[in-house]
Write a protein that holds these residues in place. Structure first.
Motif, short mmCIF file in Angstrom:
data_model
loop_
_atom_site.label_atom_id
_atom_site.label_comp_id
_atom_site.label_asym_id
_atom_site.label_seq_id
_atom_site.Cartn_x
_atom_site.Cartn_y
_atom_site.Cartn_z
N GLY A 165 0.84 -1.19 0.00
CA GLY A 165 0.00 0.00 0.00
C GLY A 165 0.87 1.24 0.00
O GLY A 165 2.11 1.16 0.11
N THR A 166 0.26 2.40 -0.13
CA THR A 166 0.98 3.67 -0.06
C THR A 166 0.15 4.65 0.76
O THR A 166 -1.08 4.56 0.82
CB THR A 166 1.24 4.27 -1.45
OG1 THR A 166 -0.01 4.49 -2.13
CG2 THR A 166 2.13 3.37 -2.28
N LEU A 167 0.84 5.60 1.37
CA LEU A 167 0.16 6.67 2.10
C LEU A 167 0.98 7.94 2.01
O LEU A 167 2.19 7.92 1.70
CB LEU A 167 -0.08 6.27 3.55
CG LEU A 167 1.12 5.97 4.44
CD1 LEU A 167 1.68 7.25 5.09
CD2 LEU A 167 0.74 4.98 5.53
N SER A 168 0.33 9.06 2.26
CA SER A 168 0.98 10.37 2.33
C SER A 168 1.25 10.69 3.79
O SER A 168 0.33 10.70 4.61
CB SER A 168 0.09 11.45 1.73
OG SER A 168 0.46 12.74 2.18
N ARG A 169 2.52 10.94 4.14
CA ARG A 169 2.80 11.25 5.54
C ARG A 169 2.20 12.60 5.93
O ARG A 169 1.76 12.78 7.06
CB ARG A 169 4.31 11.20 5.80
CG ARG A 169 5.16 12.28 5.15
CD ARG A 169 6.64 12.06 5.45
NE ARG A 169 7.49 13.10 4.89
CZ ARG A 169 7.94 14.15 5.57
NH1 ARG A 169 7.62 14.29 6.85
NH2 ARG A 169 8.71 15.05 4.99
N ALA A 170 2.14 13.54 4.97
CA ALA A 170 1.56 14.85 5.28
C ALA A 170 0.08 14.73 5.63
O ALA A 170 -0.44 15.52 6.43
CB ALA A 170 1.75 15.80 4.10
N ALA A 171 -0.61 13.76 5.04
CA ALA A 171 -2.03 13.56 5.33
C ALA A 171 -2.25 13.20 6.79
O ALA A 171 -3.36 13.37 7.32
CB ALA A 171 -2.61 12.48 4.43
N PHE A 172 -1.20 12.72 7.46
CA PHE A 172 -1.30 12.37 8.87
C PHE A 172 -0.53 13.37 9.74
O PHE A 172 -0.18 13.07 10.89
CB PHE A 172 -0.79 10.96 9.09
CG PHE A 172 -1.69 9.91 8.48
CD1 PHE A 172 -2.74 9.36 9.21
CD2 PHE A 172 -1.51 9.50 7.16
CE1 PHE A 172 -3.57 8.41 8.64
CE2 PHE A 172 -2.34 8.55 6.59
CZ PHE A 172 -3.38 8.02 7.32
N GLY A 173 -0.29 14.56 9.20
CA GLY A 173 0.34 15.62 9.98
C GLY A 173 1.83 15.45 10.20
O GLY A 173 2.41 16.11 11.06
N ILE A 174 2.48 14.59 9.42
CA ILE A 174 3.92 14.36 9.58
C ILE A 174 4.61 15.03 8.39
O ILE A 174 4.89 14.40 7.36
CB ILE A 174 4.24 12.85 9.62
CG1 ILE A 174 3.35 12.15 10.65
CG2 ILE A 174 5.71 12.62 9.96
CD1 ILE A 174 3.40 10.65 10.58
N ASP A 175 4.83 16.33 8.47
CA ASP A 175 5.25 17.09 7.29
C ASP A 175 6.57 17.83 7.45
O ASP A 175 6.90 18.69 6.63
CB ASP A 175 4.14 18.06 6.88
CG ASP A 175 3.75 19.00 8.03
OD1 ASP A 175 4.38 18.94 9.10
OD2 ASP A 175 2.80 19.78 7.83
N ALA A 176 7.34 17.54 8.49
CA ALA A 176 8.63 18.20 8.65
C ALA A 176 9.63 17.71 7.61
O ALA A 176 9.51 16.62 7.07
CB ALA A 176 9.17 17.96 10.06
N TRP A 177 10.64 18.55 7.33
CA TRP A 177 11.75 18.21 6.45
C TRP A 177 11.29 17.80 5.05
O TRP A 177 11.71 16.79 4.50
CB TRP A 177 12.62 17.10 7.06
CG TRP A 177 13.33 17.56 8.29
CD1 TRP A 177 13.00 17.27 9.58
CD2 TRP A 177 14.47 18.41 8.36
NE1 TRP A 177 13.87 17.89 10.44
CE2 TRP A 177 14.79 18.60 9.71
CE3 TRP A 177 15.25 19.05 7.38
CZ2 TRP A 177 15.85 19.40 10.13
CZ3 TRP A 177 16.30 19.85 7.81
CH2 TRP A 177 16.60 20.01 9.16
N LYS A 178 10.43 18.64 4.45
CA LYS A 178 9.90 18.32 3.13
C LYS A 178 10.98 18.25 2.06
O LYS A 178 10.83 17.53 1.07
CB LYS A 178 8.85 19.36 2.74
CG LYS A 178 7.61 19.34 3.62
CD LYS A 178 6.62 20.40 3.19
CE LYS A 178 5.39 20.41 4.08
NZ LYS A 178 4.42 21.47 3.69
N SER A 179 12.06 19.03 2.23
CA SER A 179 13.12 19.03 1.23
C SER A 179 14.03 17.82 1.34
O SER A 179 14.84 17.56 0.43
CB SER A 179 13.97 20.31 1.35
OG SER A 179 14.63 20.35 2.62
N VAL A 180 13.91 17.07 2.42
CA VAL A 180 14.79 15.92 2.65
C VAL A 180 14.03 14.60 2.66
O VAL A 180 14.52 13.60 2.13
CB VAL A 180 15.54 16.09 4.00
CG1 VAL A 180 16.44 14.88 4.28
CG2 VAL A 180 16.36 17.37 4.00
N ILE A 181 12.82 14.62 3.20
CA ILE A 181 12.05 13.39 3.35
C ILE A 181 10.86 13.43 2.41
O ILE A 181 10.06 14.37 2.44
CB ILE A 181 11.56 13.22 4.80
CG1 ILE A 181 12.75 13.27 5.77
CG2 ILE A 181 10.82 11.90 4.96
CD1 ILE A 181 12.33 13.27 7.22
N GLY A 182 10.72 12.42 1.57
CA GLY A 182 9.61 12.36 0.63
C GLY A 182 8.27 12.22 1.33
O GLY A 182 8.18 11.78 2.48
#
Length: 246
Positions: A165-182
């Motif tokens: 499966g796949t998920l968006s980490r930002a959809a769960f409020g985990i959005d730090a370090w966008k330039s480093v972590i996909g």
């Protein structure tokens, strides 16, 4: 001379590996050693960083003759996350990412299970993922591997599954370090569920069992206690914690 009859073991192999072969409803608990979640996500575009989480606990109720009535409730102890390096493990569980102190477990509860057309071994399992204090939808593509007695003592009836499966980490409020972590997280799950064993274990109990402390698993807290009381909110001006030094 009458024809030779198959042995009991042969009959098990013939009937129990096919989901629709016979009706056998039952309740299965997840083996914490042989159930493992792998995740992968981009590390600054250089590679897909890979981690795993062991020690899952939960219950699967199903009848292989009618998967639509199956029910799945599983918890994954994020504090057992392993990225292959102690500093990276600590960084992933820090407050600005998974925040493992506030939200030590992820939980998935199925809402519907749909067999794939033309393939009795494959299913789509959709439900709610509770992660980082957020409840969101998640669908998994699941392959049923087999259901049979385990070949080693005490020969428990065991079901095996592989899922993606796949998920968006930002959809769960985990959005730090966008330039480093996909943002997109790829999931791969290998699971073994054992009939009438591990049922009712909590993630901590499963973790203890995985470490060989079966006695501690039986005295673990109730599995319904998925989330602790929330900690005070993070200040708005808080700065992200830096990446671990290399």
């Amino acid at each position: 001379m009458p024809a030779a009859q198959p042995t009991a073991a042969a009959r098990d192999a013939q009937t129990e590996t096919t989901p629709a072969a016979k009706s056998d409803p039952g309740t299965y608990g997840f083996d914490p050693v042989h159930t493992r979640v792998m995740f992968a996500l981009s590390h600054a575009g250089f590679s897909q960083a890979i981690g795993t989480v062991s020690g899952a606990a939960g219950t699967l109720r199903f009848d292989p003759a009618d998967w639509r009535g199956a029910r799945l409730d599983v918890q994954v102890p994020l504090t057992r996350l392993d990225l292959g390096d102690g500093k990276w493990n600590k960084a992933a569980l820090a407050r600005n990412l998974l925040d493992g102190k506030r939200w030590p477990n992820a939980r998935f509860v199925s809402a519907r299970i749909e067999p794939a057309a033309g393939d009795p071994q494959r299913f789509q399992v959709c439900g709610t993922l509770s992660l980082h204090g957020v409840d969101g939808p998640l669908c998994l593509q699941v392959r049923f591997n087999q259901l049979k007695r385990h070949p080693l003592p005490p020969f428990h009836r065991t079901a095996g599954f592989s899922a993606t499966g796949t998920l968006s980490r930002a959809a769960f409020g985990i959005d730090a370090w966008k330039s480093v972590i996909g943002d997109e997280v790829e999931l791969r799950i290998e699971a073994e569920a054992v009939r009438d064993k591990y049922v009712g274990d909590s993630p901590q109990g499963a973790a203890d069992a995985a470490a060989g402390a079966d006695a501690a698993a039986h005295s673990a807290p109730n599995s319904d206690s998925v989330r602790p009381d929330p900690a005070p909110p993070t200040p708005a001006n808080a700065q992200p914690e830096p990446e671990p030094s290399r």
